[in-house]
Design a protein around this motif. Structure first.
Motif, PDB file in Angstrom:
ATOM      1  N   GLY A   1      48.643  42.516  34.871  1.00 14.41           N
ATOM      2  CA  GLY A   1      49.942  42.409  34.214  1.00 14.41           C
ATOM      3  C   GLY A   1      50.189  41.028  33.638  1.00 14.41           C
ATOM      4  O   GLY A   1      50.748  40.882  32.545  1.00 14.41           O
ATOM      5  N   HIS A   2      49.767  39.998  34.353  1.00 12.52           N
ATOM      6  CA  HIS A   2      49.918  38.631  33.841  1.00 12.52           C
ATOM      7  C   HIS A   2      49.043  38.414  32.610  1.00 12.52           C
ATOM      8  O   HIS A   2      49.470  37.756  31.656  1.00 12.52           O
TER       9      HIS A   2
ATOM     10  N   ASN B   1      48.125  40.744  30.472  1.00 10.60           N
ATOM     11  CA  ASN B   1      48.765  41.508  29.391  1.00 10.60           C
ATOM     12  C   ASN B   1      49.962  40.772  28.819  1.00 10.60           C
ATOM     13  O   ASN B   1      50.185  40.798  27.598  1.00 10.60           O
ATOM     14  N   ALA B   2      50.738  40.123  29.673  1.00  9.50           N
ATOM     15  CA  ALA B   2      51.913  39.393  29.191  1.00  9.50           C
ATOM     16  C   ALA B   2      51.529  38.273  28.232  1.00  9.50           C
ATOM     17  O   ALA B   2      52.331  37.884  27.376  1.00  9.50           O
ATOM     18  N   GLY B   3      50.298  37.782  28.365  1.00  7.48           N
ATOM     19  CA  GLY B   3      49.810  36.746  27.461  1.00  7.48           C
ATOM     20  C   GLY B   3      49.019  37.295  26.291  1.00  7.48           C
ATOM     21  O   GLY B   3      48.336  36.527  25.589  1.00  7.48           O
ATOM     22  N   GLY B   4      49.085  38.619  26.082  1.00  7.86           N
ATOM     23  CA  GLY B   4      48.393  39.218  24.949  1.00  7.86           C
ATOM     24  C   GLY B   4      46.918  39.459  25.175  1.00  7.86           C
ATOM     25  O   GLY B   4      46.151  39.604  24.211  1.00  7.86           O
ATOM     26  N   ILE B   5      46.509  39.534  26.435  1.00  5.60           N
ATOM     27  CA  ILE B   5      45.096  39.714  26.781  1.00  5.60           C
ATOM     28  C   ILE B   5      44.936  41.024  27.543  1.00  5.60           C
ATOM     29  O   ILE B   5      45.686  41.308  28.486  1.00  5.60           O
ATOM     30  N   ALA B   6      43.980  41.836  27.136  1.00  2.00           N
ATOM     31  CA  ALA B   6      43.697  43.090  27.833  1.00  2.00           C
ATOM     32  C   ALA B   6      42.958  42.808  29.131  1.00  2.00           C
ATOM     33  O   ALA B   6      42.414  41.711  29.344  1.00  2.00           O
ATOM     34  N   ALA B   7      42.924  43.808  30.015  1.00  2.00           N
ATOM     35  CA  ALA B   7      42.203  43.671  31.280  1.00  2.00           C
ATOM     36  C   ALA B   7      41.572  45.007  31.645  1.00  2.00           C
ATOM     37  O   ALA B   7      42.198  46.062  31.482  1.00  2.00           O
ATOM     38  N   LEU B   8      40.358  44.960  32.126  1.00  2.00           N
ATOM     39  CA  LEU B   8      39.706  46.123  32.728  1.00  2.00           C
ATOM     40  C   LEU B   8      39.519  45.838  34.197  1.00  2.00           C
ATOM     41  O   LEU B   8      38.870  44.853  34.571  1.00  2.00           O
ATOM     42  N   VAL B   9      40.100  46.693  35.046  1.00  2.00           N
ATOM     43  CA  VAL B   9      39.916  46.597  36.493  1.00  2.00           C
ATOM     44  C   VAL B   9      39.093  47.803  36.928  1.00  2.00           C
ATOM     45  O   VAL B   9      39.507  48.944  36.700  1.00  2.00           O
ATOM     46  N   PHE B  10      37.930  47.576  37.528  1.00  8.76           N
ATOM     47  CA  PHE B  10      37.077  48.706  37.876  1.00  8.76           C
ATOM     48  C   PHE B  10      36.665  48.675  39.340  1.00  8.76           C
ATOM     49  O   PHE B  10      36.688  47.621  39.987  1.00  8.76           O
ATOM     50  N   ASP B  11      36.300  49.851  39.847  1.00  8.51           N
ATOM     51  CA  ASP B  11      35.721  49.989  41.186  1.00  8.51           C
ATOM     52  C   ASP B  11      34.208  49.950  41.066  1.00  8.51           C
ATOM     53  O   ASP B  11      33.620  50.672  40.250  1.00  8.51           O
TER      54      ASP B  11
ATOM     55  N   HIS C   1      52.596  33.271  46.643  1.00  9.13           N
ATOM     56  CA  HIS C   1      51.271  32.663  46.521  1.00  9.13           C
ATOM     57  C   HIS C   1      50.431  33.427  45.496  1.00  9.13           C
ATOM     58  O   HIS C   1      49.718  32.830  44.686  1.00  9.13           O
ATOM     59  N   LEU C   2      50.516  34.760  45.545  1.00  6.59           N
ATOM     60  CA  LEU C   2      49.782  35.589  44.585  1.00  6.59           C
ATOM     61  C   LEU C   2      50.214  35.269  43.161  1.00  6.59           C
ATOM     62  O   LEU C   2      49.374  35.156  42.257  1.00  6.59           O
ATOM     63  N   GLU C   3      51.509  35.119  42.955  1.00  8.20           N
ATOM     64  CA  GLU C   3      52.019  34.847  41.608  1.00  8.20           C
ATOM     65  C   GLU C   3      51.510  33.512  41.079  1.00  8.20           C
ATOM     66  O   GLU C   3      51.238  33.375  39.883  1.00  8.20           O
ATOM     67  N   VAL C   4      51.377  32.527  41.963  1.00  5.65           N
ATOM     68  CA  VAL C   4      50.842  31.240  41.525  1.00  5.65           C
ATOM     69  C   VAL C   4      49.416  31.410  41.019  1.00  5.65           C
ATOM     70  O   VAL C   4      49.058  30.947  39.939  1.00  5.65           O
ATOM     71  N   ALA C   5      48.583  32.101  41.818  1.00  8.51           N
ATOM     72  CA  ALA C   5      47.187  32.319  41.424  1.00  8.51           C
ATOM     73  C   ALA C   5      47.108  33.127  40.122  1.00  8.51           C
ATOM     74  O   ALA C   5      46.295  32.828  39.235  1.00  8.51           O
ATOM     75  N   ALA C   6      47.961  34.143  40.011  1.00  8.11           N
ATOM     76  CA  ALA C   6      47.946  34.990  38.818  1.00  8.11           C
ATOM     77  C   ALA C   6      48.373  34.208  37.579  1.00  8.11           C
ATOM     78  O   ALA C   6      47.778  34.352  36.498  1.00  8.11           O
ATOM     79  N   ARG C   7      49.380  33.376  37.726  1.00 11.08           N
ATOM     80  CA  ARG C   7      49.865  32.597  36.586  1.00 11.08           C
ATOM     81  C   ARG C   7      48.819  31.576  36.132  1.00 11.08           C
ATOM     82  O   ARG C   7      48.584  31.406  34.923  1.00 11.08           O
ATOM     83  N   ILE C   8      48.174  30.914  37.093  1.00 11.05           N
ATOM     84  CA  ILE C   8      47.144  29.935  36.739  1.00 11.05           C
ATOM     85  C   ILE C   8      46.011  30.626  35.981  1.00 11.05           C
ATOM     86  O   ILE C   8      45.526  30.134  34.959  1.00 11.05           O
ATOM     87  N   GLY C   9      45.574  31.779  36.493  1.00  9.65           N
ATOM     88  CA  GLY C   9      44.489  32.507  35.841  1.00  9.65           C
ATOM     89  C   GLY C   9      44.869  32.975  34.453  1.00  9.65           C
ATOM     90  O   GLY C   9      44.067  32.885  33.507  1.00  9.65           O
ATOM     91  N   ALA C  10      46.089  33.488  34.299  1.00  4.91           N
ATOM     92  CA  ALA C  10      46.536  33.971  32.989  1.00  4.91           C
ATOM     93  C   ALA C  10      46.650  32.826  31.991  1.00  4.91           C
ATOM     94  O   ALA C  10      46.289  32.976  30.810  1.00  4.91           O
ATOM     95  N   ASP C  11      47.139  31.681  32.444  1.00  6.47           N
ATOM     96  CA  ASP C  11      47.232  30.529  31.548  1.00  6.47           C
ATOM     97  C   ASP C  11      45.845  30.084  31.086  1.00  6.47           C
ATOM     98  O   ASP C  11      45.652  29.724  29.922  1.00  6.47           O
ATOM     99  N   TRP C  12      44.892  30.118  31.996  1.00  6.62           N
ATOM    100  CA  TRP C  12      43.527  29.731  31.645  1.00  6.62           C
ATOM    101  C   TRP C  12      42.928  30.716  30.635  1.00  6.62           C
ATOM    102  O   TRP C  12      42.291  30.302  29.661  1.00  6.62           O
TER     103      TRP C  12
END
Length: 319
Positions: free
Chosen positions: A50-51, A53-63, A285-296
């Protein structure tokens, strides 16, 4: 904007969820994501998607094969090299989608896959950006340290006994991922909080999670190391996110690996006052990690892609 998808990897059908940004028509940059030990795609990873996507980037999450919604036997067998091959098959899959810009692909990993993402980035030149969160860097050293002297001896004996059974033609056995009484029951990760948090997440958001693995999976873990591969990260953008109290996947090994990565296009983020499992159990804590990753990802894959330079910093979650 979630769509169920499937593709083949190693002759096995692998399934995932494709998350596309709601705004824009693409083609979008994309981050390919998979989880750590015994993860399934519903376990916390949609928050990170979701983070992105909010920055205009797609994501594939797979098993991975043999886990969750994907096919493959034996179930819950965790082979890191098969999982790395699944990442690369996922990259091939998304590169062929009309909604995706094949020149702007990143990989993301957490815990065990925090190591995988570094290896995939080192091996696959299609990867332009890597995000590694609280990753396993050296499986043998990790197991030896977290189990302690007596626990590691018991673990090693179990692995050796299982190997002898398999060589004799008998099926390999299973062991718990974690337990409450790890001093009595041999498990992979001897932390009661792992048992509590993962089973809570199974009950609330990830019903496909199985809290067990083949014993052979631990043998493969103890052969696993990112060290031979990170020197190849010469011109790939790399973000490593470390929890300063992480004694589960060992923050000191993560910092050691960061310092071995040769690219100038790297960044280290240390989340203060945080241990490994806080990133799962505590949303702040999760949101911090997610935000850092999305910004990168936005910085290194976005339409206004910049050339990042080597930096390090620390951040603390807000209460």
């Amino acid at each position: 904007m979630k769509r169920e998808v499937e593709f083949e990897s190693g002759g096995t059908v692998v399934r995932g969820d494709l998350y596309l940004p709601e705004d824009g028509s693409g083609p979008f940059p994309i981050v390919v994501m998979a989880g750590g030990w015994c993860y399934v795609k519903e376990l916390r990873q949609p928050v990170y998607a979701g983070h992105f996507n909010a920055g205009g980037i797609a994501a594939l999450v797979f098993d991975y094969r043999r886990l969750g919604a994907s096919d493959g036997e034996p179930r819950q067998h965790i082979d890191p090299w098969a999982q790395i091959e699944d990442y690369r098959s996922a990259i091939s899959f998304v590169a062929g989608l009309s909604e995706v810009d094949a020149e702007r692909i990143g990989v993301w990993g957490i815990s065990y896959s925090g190591g995988h993402s570094l290896i995939v980035g080192a091996l696959d030149r299609r990867v332009k950006s890597v995000i590694s969160i609280v990753g396993v860097m050296d499986g043998y050293e990790n197991m030896r340290r977290v189990h302690g002297r007596d626990g590691f001896r018991r673990l090693r004996a179990l692995v050796e006994e299982d190997r002898e059974r398999r060589v004799a033609g008998e099926p390999g056995g299973y062991m718990p991922m974690s337990v409450d009484d790890h001093w009595q029951t041999v498990c992979t990760w001897p932390f009661p909080e792992v048992n509590e948090i993962f089973n809570e997440l199974k009950a609330t958001e990830a019903p496909r999670h199985e809290h067990r693995n083949t014993i052979e999976s631990v043998e493969l873990l103890m052969q696993y190391s990112v060290y031979p591969y990170v020197p190849r990260l010469l011109d790939t953008a790399v973000m490593m996110i470390v929890a300063d109290d992480d004694d589960l996947t060992l923050w000191d090994k993560e910092l050691e690996v960061y310092n071995l990565i040769p690219t100038a296009r790297k960044r280290l983020a240390v989340i203060g006052g945080t241990d490994h499992m806080d990133i799962y159990s505590d949303l702040s804590h999760l949101e911090v990690a997610a935000r850092i990753g999305a910004d990168w990802a936005s910085e290194t894959l976005g339409s206004g892609t910049q050339i990042p330079t080597s930096t390090a910093g620390s951040v603390r979650p807000t209460a």
